[in-house]
Scaffold this motif. Structure first.
Motif, PDB file in Angstrom:
ATOM      1  N   TRP A  12       0.843  -1.195   0.000  1.00  0.00           N
ATOM      2  CA  TRP A  12       0.000   0.000   0.000  1.00  0.00           C
ATOM      3  C   TRP A  12       0.886   1.255   0.000  1.00  0.00           C
ATOM      4  O   TRP A  12       0.737   2.169  -0.788  1.00  0.00           O
ATOM      5  CB  TRP A  12      -0.908  -0.036   1.232  1.00  0.00           C
ATOM      6  N   TYR A  13       1.864   1.241   0.887  1.00  0.00           N
ATOM      7  CA  TYR A  13       2.799   2.367   1.012  1.00  0.00           C
ATOM      8  C   TYR A  13       3.519   2.593  -0.320  1.00  0.00           C
ATOM      9  O   TYR A  13       3.654   3.706  -0.810  1.00  0.00           O
ATOM     10  CB  TYR A  13       3.817   2.036   2.113  1.00  0.00           C
ATOM     11  N   TYR A  14       3.919   1.475  -0.924  1.00  0.00           N
ATOM     12  CA  TYR A  14       4.670   1.520  -2.179  1.00  0.00           C
ATOM     13  C   TYR A  14       3.843   2.188  -3.278  1.00  0.00           C
ATOM     14  O   TYR A  14       4.296   3.082  -3.963  1.00  0.00           O
ATOM     15  CB  TYR A  14       5.046   0.093  -2.602  1.00  0.00           C
ATOM     16  N   VAL A  15       2.570   1.729  -3.344  1.00  0.00           N
ATOM     17  CA  VAL A  15       1.709   2.259  -4.409  1.00  0.00           C
ATOM     18  C   VAL A  15       1.438   3.741  -4.209  1.00  0.00           C
ATOM     19  O   VAL A  15       1.452   4.537  -5.141  1.00  0.00           O
ATOM     20  CB  VAL A  15       0.369   1.470  -4.462  1.00  0.00           C
ATOM     21  N   ILE A  16       1.195   4.123  -2.939  1.00  0.00           N
ATOM     22  CA  ILE A  16       0.833   5.511  -2.675  1.00  0.00           C
ATOM     23  C   ILE A  16       2.033   6.442  -2.784  1.00  0.00           C
ATOM     24  O   ILE A  16       1.950   7.523  -3.336  1.00  0.00           O
ATOM     25  CB  ILE A  16       0.199   5.649  -1.262  1.00  0.00           C
ATOM     26  N   TYR A  17       3.151   6.008  -2.191  1.00  0.00           N
ATOM     27  CA  TYR A  17       4.246   6.961  -2.021  1.00  0.00           C
ATOM     28  C   TYR A  17       5.395   6.836  -3.018  1.00  0.00           C
ATOM     29  O   TYR A  17       6.117   7.790  -3.237  1.00  0.00           O
ATOM     30  CB  TYR A  17       4.810   6.885  -0.602  1.00  0.00           C
ATOM     31  N   MET A  18       5.578   5.661  -3.582  1.00  0.00           N
ATOM     32  CA  MET A  18       6.719   5.532  -4.490  1.00  0.00           C
ATOM     33  C   MET A  18       6.330   6.091  -5.850  1.00  0.00           C
ATOM     34  O   MET A  18       5.526   5.509  -6.551  1.00  0.00           O
ATOM     35  CB  MET A  18       7.124   4.058  -4.649  1.00  0.00           C
ATOM     36  N   LYS A  19       6.908   7.200  -6.171  1.00  0.00           N
ATOM     37  CA  LYS A  19       6.587   7.768  -7.468  1.00  0.00           C
ATOM     38  C   LYS A  19       7.302   6.974  -8.549  1.00  0.00           C
ATOM     39  O   LYS A  19       8.366   6.413  -8.311  1.00  0.00           O
ATOM     40  CB  LYS A  19       7.073   9.208  -7.513  1.00  0.00           C
ATOM     41  N   LYS A  20       6.718   6.954  -9.727  1.00  0.00           N
ATOM     42  CA  LYS A  20       7.390   6.301 -10.853  1.00  0.00           C
ATOM     43  C   LYS A  20       8.615   7.112 -11.256  1.00  0.00           C
ATOM     44  O   LYS A  20       8.643   8.328 -11.085  1.00  0.00           O
ATOM     45  CB  LYS A  20       6.423   6.214 -12.032  1.00  0.00           C
ATOM     46  N   ARG A  21       9.587   6.419 -11.811  1.00  0.00           N
ATOM     47  CA  ARG A  21      10.808   7.118 -12.236  1.00  0.00           C
ATOM     48  C   ARG A  21      10.663   7.665 -13.653  1.00  0.00           C
ATOM     49  O   ARG A  21      10.358   6.931 -14.587  1.00  0.00           O
ATOM     50  CB  ARG A  21      12.014   6.169 -12.198  1.00  0.00           C
ATOM     51  N   LEU A  22      10.859   8.955 -13.763  1.00  0.00           N
ATOM     52  CA  LEU A  22      10.798   9.617 -15.071  1.00  0.00           C
ATOM     53  C   LEU A  22      12.196  10.062 -15.469  1.00  0.00           C
ATOM     54  O   LEU A  22      12.938  10.599 -14.653  1.00  0.00           O
ATOM     55  CB  LEU A  22       9.858  10.820 -14.985  1.00  0.00           C
ATOM     56  N   LEU A  23      12.549   9.795 -16.732  1.00  0.00           N
ATOM     57  CA  LEU A  23      13.855  10.238 -17.215  1.00  0.00           C
ATOM     58  C   LEU A  23      13.701  10.860 -18.592  1.00  0.00           C
ATOM     59  O   LEU A  23      12.928  10.380 -19.415  1.00  0.00           O
ATOM     60  CB  LEU A  23      14.799   9.037 -17.333  1.00  0.00           C
ATOM     61  N   SER A  24      14.403  11.947 -18.818  1.00  0.00           N
ATOM     62  CA  SER A  24      14.482  12.446 -20.191  1.00  0.00           C
ATOM     63  C   SER A  24      15.787  13.189 -20.413  1.00  0.00           C
ATOM     64  O   SER A  24      16.414  13.644 -19.458  1.00  0.00           O
ATOM     65  CB  SER A  24      13.294  13.334 -20.538  1.00  0.00           C
ATOM     66  N   GLY A  25      16.170  13.241 -21.656  1.00  0.00           N
ATOM     67  CA  GLY A  25      17.417  13.929 -22.005  1.00  0.00           C
ATOM     68  C   GLY A  25      17.120  15.120 -22.893  1.00  0.00           C
ATOM     69  O   GLY A  25      16.163  15.097 -23.672  1.00  0.00           O
ATOM     70  N   ILE A  26      17.920  16.170 -22.750  1.00  0.00           N
ATOM     71  CA  ILE A  26      17.756  17.315 -23.645  1.00  0.00           C
ATOM     72  C   ILE A  26      19.067  17.588 -24.368  1.00  0.00           C
ATOM     73  O   ILE A  26      20.129  17.537 -23.779  1.00  0.00           O
ATOM     74  CB  ILE A  26      17.285  18.588 -22.892  1.00  0.00           C
ATOM     75  N   GLN A  27      18.918  17.833 -25.646  1.00  0.00           N
ATOM     76  CA  GLN A  27      20.108  18.099 -26.462  1.00  0.00           C
ATOM     77  C   GLN A  27      20.566  19.538 -26.240  1.00  0.00           C
ATOM     78  O   GLN A  27      19.751  20.455 -26.322  1.00  0.00           O
ATOM     79  CB  GLN A  27      19.752  17.930 -27.934  1.00  0.00           C
TER      80      GLN A  27
END
Ligand code: TRP
Length: 340
Positions: A12-27
Motif C-alpha cells: 500500500w505504502y509503495y503504491v501511494i508513495y513511491m513515485k514512478k521514475r521519469l527520465l528524459s534527455g535534452i540536447q
C-alpha cells in the motif's frame, strides 16, 4: 498474520508513495525560442512534480552534430541555465550531464554486441540522414542504442519525449527485451509519454515556429532582438481603421499564448471593430512577451552571474545519479561476464 499485514502495508505504502521514475534527455543545441517553451519545455516542467524525475543534458549525443569543444561546453552551460530558468527545480529533481555517467557508453557497447545492423538501419533518424546523402557517422547510426543505454541504466518507468523521438523509445524497449531474454531479467521496459504539441506556436511568418524556418522569437533574447522579431511578424496591408479577422492575423495567434479570458476577448473585439493597427498590436505583443519572460530572465541572470551555482547543481545531480548507476552496472557486468 503479522507478516502478511506488514506486507500488505508495504505494498500500500509503495503504491501511494513511491513515485514512478521519469527520465528524459535534452540536447544542448542552440538558443531556445517561444515555440520550444510552449510546445515542449512547459509540459516538461509541469511533469516534474508527479514523478521521481531525472533530466540530463545529452552531451554525448550532441557530439554527433557539434564537433567543437568550446561550442559544446558553451551549449551545455546555456541549456542548463535555460531549463533552470524555465522552471526545472533542482531541489526536487536530479539534473545531470550525460557524460558524468560514462558507463552509458560501456552499456551501449554491450547492447551493440547484441544489436544487428538491419535493426538500426530501420531508424528514421538514420534513414533521413542517409537519404539526404549525408555521410552517416557510426555515432549517428548508433544514436538509438546510446539512448537505450541512457534510459535502461536508470531504471526509468516513463520517458517523456516529442513525437519525433517515439521510435527511439521503441528501440530502448526492444533492446531491454533482447538483453533480458539473453541474460535474464535485468531491465525494466520503459513507457514513452509522448508530449503532444499542445500549442503549435506560429512563427513570425505564420508557419510553425522553427529554427529551420528562421521565423523564431527568441525566449531569452535581448529586448532589441525580441522587438525586431515581433516587428517583423508578417501581416496583410489593412489600414488601422479597417476591421480585421483576428484568426487570420499572425500577431493575434501569438497574443493567444499570453492573453486569456476577458483580455483576449477585448483584443478580439478591437480587431473586429476596426481602429486597431498592426503596429499597435505588435507593441502590445512585445510588452506581453517581455512581462511574461521577465521572471524567467531574472532567474537566468542569477545563474549567469554565478555560474558556480550551475556547476554545483550538476555536481549534485551527478552524485545522485551515480548511486543508481554503480549498483546497476555491477549487476550488468556480472551478467555479461566481465566481472571475474
Ligand atoms: N534524442 C533526444 C532528443 O534529441 C535526447 C535524448 C538522448 C534522450 N538520450 C535520451 C531523451 C534519453 C530521452 C531519453 O531530444
Amino acid at each position: 498474520m503479522g507478516i502478511k499485514c506488514a506486507k500488505l502495508l508495504y505494498i500500500w505504502y509503495y503504491v501511494i508513495y513511491m513515485k514512478k521514475r521519469l527520465l528524459s534527455g535534452i540536447q544542448p543545441s542552440g538558443t531556445l525560442h517561444l515555440g520550444n517553451y510552449f510546445g515542449a519545455i512547459k509540459q516538461f516542467v509541469d511533469l516534474q512534480e508527479s514523478y521521481d524525475t531525472s533530466i540530463f543534458i545529452a552531451d554525448f549525443h550532441a557530439i554527433t552534430t557539434v564537433q567543437n569543444g568550446d561550442i559544446l561546453r558553451n551549449n551545455i552551460l546555456n541549456v542548463a541555465m535555460d531549463y533552470l530558468a524555465c522552471g526545472l527545480n533542482p531541489d526536487k529533481i536530479c539534473l545531470f550531464k550525460q557524460s558524468d555517467i560514462p558507463e552509458v557508453t560501456e552499456l551501449a557497447w554491450y547492447f551493440n554486441c547484441i544489436t544487428t545492423m538491419p535493426f538500426l538501419e530501420r531508424a528514421t533518424s538514420y534513414k533521413d540522414a542517409h537519404m539526404k546523402a549525408k555521410e552517416v557517422t557510426v555515432g549517428l547510426f548508433d544514436y538509438p542504442i546510446l539512448m537505450a543505454a541512457d534510459i535502461l541504466i536508470q531504471n526509468a518507468d516513463v520517458v517523456p519525449v516529442g513525437q519525433d523521438q517515439k521510435q527511439h523509445i521503441e528501440y530502448a524497449r526492444d533492446t531491454a527485451i533482447k538483453f533480458n531474454n539473453l541474460y535474464g531479467e535485468t531491465f525494466k521496459i520503459p513507457e514513452p509519454i509522448i508530449m503532444k504539441e499542445v500549442a503549435i506556436v506560429p512563427g513570425i511568418d505564420g508557419r510553425k515556429m522553427s529554427k529551420s524556418y528562421k521565423n523564431t522569437i527568441p525566449l531569452f533574447g535581448t529586448n532589441e532582438e525580441i522587438k525586431k522579431a515581433v516587428m517583423s511578424i508578417i501581416t496583410d496591408s489593412k489600414t488601422p481603421a479597417e476591421s480585421k479577422n483576428p484568426e487570420d492575423c499572425n500577431i493575434f495567434k501569438i497574443h493567444k499564448l499570453f492573453l486569456k479570458g476577458e483580455e483576449l476577448k477585448n483584443l478580439e473585439k478591437r480587431y473586429r471593430d476596426g481602429g486597431l493597427g498592426y503596429k499597435e498590436s505588435k507593441d502590445m505583443l512585445y510588452e506581453e512577451i517581455i512581462s511574461f519572460i521577465g521572471p524567467m530572465r531574472e532567474k537566468r541572470k542569477e545563474y549567469e552571474n554565478d555560474v558556480s551555482k550551475v556547476y554545483q547543481i550538476l555536481e549534485n545531480g551527478k552524485e545522485k545519479a551515480r548511486k543508481i548507476i554503480n549498483e546497476k552496472m555491477s549487476i550488468i557486468r556480472k551478467k555479461v561476464g566481465v566481472t571475474i
